[in-house]
Design a protein around this motif. Structure first.
Motif, PDB file in Angstrom:
ATOM      1  N   UNK A 160       0.832  -1.206   0.000  1.00  0.00           N
ATOM      2  CA  UNK A 160       0.000   0.000   0.000  1.00  0.00           C
ATOM      3  C   UNK A 160       0.867   1.256   0.000  1.00  0.00           C
ATOM      4  N   UNK A 161       2.004   1.215   0.713  1.00  0.00           N
ATOM      5  CA  UNK A 161       2.917   2.356   0.722  1.00  0.00           C
ATOM      6  C   UNK A 161       3.498   2.633  -0.650  1.00  0.00           C
ATOM      7  N   UNK A 162       3.768   1.582  -1.414  1.00  0.00           N
ATOM      8  CA  UNK A 162       4.275   1.772  -2.776  1.00  0.00           C
ATOM      9  C   UNK A 162       3.162   2.198  -3.737  1.00  0.00           C
ATOM     10  N   UNK A 163       1.965   1.679  -3.504  1.00  0.00           N
ATOM     11  CA  UNK A 163       0.871   2.022  -4.416  1.00  0.00           C
ATOM     12  C   UNK A 163       0.399   3.462  -4.232  1.00  0.00           C
ATOM     13  N   UNK A 164       0.705   4.087  -3.112  1.00  0.00           N
ATOM     14  CA  UNK A 164       0.346   5.494  -2.909  1.00  0.00           C
ATOM     15  C   UNK A 164       0.982   6.351  -3.993  1.00  0.00           C
ATOM     16  N   UNK A 165       2.234   6.065  -4.327  1.00  0.00           N
ATOM     17  CA  UNK A 165       2.922   6.842  -5.365  1.00  0.00           C
ATOM     18  C   UNK A 165       2.245   6.665  -6.720  1.00  0.00           C
ATOM     19  N   UNK A 166       1.874   5.435  -7.042  1.00  0.00           N
ATOM     20  CA  UNK A 166       1.239   5.157  -8.328  1.00  0.00           C
ATOM     21  C   UNK A 166      -0.130   5.840  -8.400  1.00  0.00           C
ATOM     22  N   UNK A 167      -0.936   5.698  -7.350  1.00  0.00           N
ATOM     23  CA  UNK A 167      -2.261   6.317  -7.333  1.00  0.00           C
ATOM     24  C   UNK A 167      -2.167   7.841  -7.368  1.00  0.00           C
ATOM     25  N   UNK A 168      -1.229   8.379  -6.635  1.00  0.00           N
ATOM     26  CA  UNK A 168      -1.042   9.830  -6.645  1.00  0.00           C
ATOM     27  C   UNK A 168      -0.650  10.311  -8.039  1.00  0.00           C
ATOM     28  N   UNK A 169       0.207   9.577  -8.707  1.00  0.00           N
ATOM     29  CA  UNK A 169       0.628   9.934 -10.066  1.00  0.00           C
ATOM     30  C   UNK A 169      -0.563   9.911 -11.026  1.00  0.00           C
ATOM     31  N   UNK A 170      -1.377   8.870 -10.926  1.00  0.00           N
ATOM     32  CA  UNK A 170      -2.537   8.759 -11.816  1.00  0.00           C
ATOM     33  C   UNK A 170      -3.523   9.898 -11.561  1.00  0.00           C
ATOM     34  N   UNK A 171      -3.766  10.195 -10.294  1.00  0.00           N
ATOM     35  CA  UNK A 171      -4.719  11.260  -9.955  1.00  0.00           C
ATOM     36  C   UNK A 171      -4.227  12.623 -10.446  1.00  0.00           C
TER      37      UNK A 171
ATOM     38  N   UNK B  25      -2.747  17.001  -5.748  1.00  0.00           N
ATOM     39  CA  UNK B  25      -2.195  16.419  -4.522  1.00  0.00           C
ATOM     40  C   UNK B  25      -0.784  16.957  -4.335  1.00  0.00           C
ATOM     41  N   UNK B  26      -0.521  17.581  -3.192  1.00  0.00           N
ATOM     42  CA  UNK B  26       0.845  18.054  -2.961  1.00  0.00           C
ATOM     43  C   UNK B  26       1.789  16.865  -2.728  1.00  0.00           C
ATOM     44  N   UNK B  27       3.027  16.968  -3.212  1.00  0.00           N
ATOM     45  CA  UNK B  27       3.981  15.859  -3.050  1.00  0.00           C
ATOM     46  C   UNK B  27       4.253  15.518  -1.590  1.00  0.00           C
ATOM     47  N   UNK B  28       4.205  16.506  -0.721  1.00  0.00           N
ATOM     48  CA  UNK B  28       4.485  16.227   0.695  1.00  0.00           C
ATOM     49  C   UNK B  28       3.431  15.309   1.307  1.00  0.00           C
ATOM     50  N   UNK B  29       2.171  15.443   0.901  1.00  0.00           N
ATOM     51  CA  UNK B  29       1.144  14.554   1.442  1.00  0.00           C
ATOM     52  C   UNK B  29       1.302  13.131   0.886  1.00  0.00           C
TER      53      UNK B  29
ATOM     54  N   UNK C 289       4.157  11.733   0.143  1.00  0.00           N
ATOM     55  CA  UNK C 289       5.274  11.146   0.890  1.00  0.00           C
ATOM     56  C   UNK C 289       4.856  10.817   2.316  1.00  0.00           C
ATOM     57  N   UNK C 290       4.071  11.677   2.943  1.00  0.00           N
ATOM     58  CA  UNK C 290       3.638  11.443   4.325  1.00  0.00           C
ATOM     59  C   UNK C 290       2.747  10.208   4.424  1.00  0.00           C
ATOM     60  N   UNK C 291       1.796  10.062   3.499  1.00  0.00           N
ATOM     61  CA  UNK C 291       0.903   8.897   3.523  1.00  0.00           C
ATOM     62  C   UNK C 291       1.695   7.615   3.263  1.00  0.00           C
ATOM     63  N   UNK C 292       2.625   7.687   2.319  1.00  0.00           N
ATOM     64  CA  UNK C 292       3.462   6.521   2.030  1.00  0.00           C
ATOM     65  C   UNK C 292       4.322   6.155   3.239  1.00  0.00           C
ATOM     66  N   UNK C 293       4.876   7.161   3.902  1.00  0.00           N
ATOM     67  CA  UNK C 293       5.700   6.902   5.090  1.00  0.00           C
ATOM     68  C   UNK C 293       4.878   6.261   6.198  1.00  0.00           C
ATOM     69  N   UNK C 294       3.621   6.676   6.358  1.00  0.00           N
ATOM     70  CA  UNK C 294       2.753   6.059   7.368  1.00  0.00           C
ATOM     71  C   UNK C 294       2.528   4.576   7.073  1.00  0.00           C
ATOM     72  N   UNK C 295       2.318   4.250   5.816  1.00  0.00           N
ATOM     73  CA  UNK C 295       2.138   2.841   5.465  1.00  0.00           C
ATOM     74  C   UNK C 295       3.421   2.037   5.716  1.00  0.00           C
ATOM     75  N   UNK C 296       4.573   2.624   5.404  1.00  0.00           N
ATOM     76  CA  UNK C 296       5.831   1.915   5.662  1.00  0.00           C
ATOM     77  C   UNK C 296       6.071   1.735   7.155  1.00  0.00           C
ATOM     78  N   UNK C 297       5.712   2.721   7.960  1.00  0.00           N
ATOM     79  CA  UNK C 297       5.830   2.572   9.420  1.00  0.00           C
ATOM     80  C   UNK C 297       4.868   1.519   9.945  1.00  0.00           C
ATOM     81  N   UNK C 298       3.684   1.471   9.349  1.00  0.00           N
ATOM     82  CA  UNK C 298       2.726   0.424   9.719  1.00  0.00           C
ATOM     83  C   UNK C 298       3.295  -0.956   9.375  1.00  0.00           C
ATOM     84  N   UNK C 299       3.981  -1.064   8.255  1.00  0.00           N
ATOM     85  CA  UNK C 299       4.642  -2.318   7.895  1.00  0.00           C
ATOM     86  C   UNK C 299       5.748  -2.685   8.866  1.00  0.00           C
TER      87      UNK C 299
END
Length: 149
Positions: A66-77, A85-89, A91-101
């Motif tokens: 899910x952390x990796x797919x955030x980048x793909x979904x953000x790019x498509x959107x 979508x600001x790039x900082x958000x 990165x923040x959402x992706x980082x949260x998923x990686x921390x959850x992992x």
């Protein structure tokens, strides 16, 4: 100019000749080596390691994907002008998923039951027991020896 001879050659004075029997031993002749029996491993049993791997796969693999797919979904959107979508958000959402992992990795290791039976689905009751085992494993060997006697 004469080369210096090593002190060893001067002291020995004789060249040792080795026979073919000592240089090339008979390969068919079996050696009289005594093999020590294998000691039982004090590591993690296979059934526990399999249980840990299964839990780690789900609790770490899904958030990491899910952390990796955030980048793909953000790019498509952003490229299809659906939303800005600001790039900082991203990165923040992706980082949260990686921390959850990362938390899932710890959970998968600590929640696995060491009993033959698999235990409950989540294994939350095994976490305190496994934390005590981990603490005992990191104690110096002398402390473990003194406690056992």
């Amino acid at each position: 100019m004469k080369k210096k001879q090593s002190k060893k050659k001067i002291l020995n004075g004789k060249n040792k000749t080795l026979s073919e029997k000592t240089v090339f031993p008979n390969p068919e002749k079996k050696s009289n080596r005594v093999t020590a029996p294998k000691q039982s491993s004090t590591g993690i049993p296979k059934y526990v390691a399999d249980r840990m791997a299964r839990r780690i796969f789900f609790t770490t693999g899904i958030p990491t994907l899910m952390g990796m797919s955030v980048f793909v979904l953000s790019y498509i959107i952003v490229t299809r002008n659906i939303a800005e979508i600001p790039p900082s958000s991203t990165i923040a959402i992706s980082a949260l998923f990686f921390l959850l992992g990362l938390a899932g990795l710890s959970f998968g290791i600590l929640s696995a039951s060491w009993d033959k039976e698999p235990g409950s689905f989540f294994g939350i009751e095994n976490i305190p027991i496994n934390i005590q085992r981990a603490k005992a494993a990191f104690k110096p060997a002398t402390q473990n020896f003194e406690e056992n006697n």
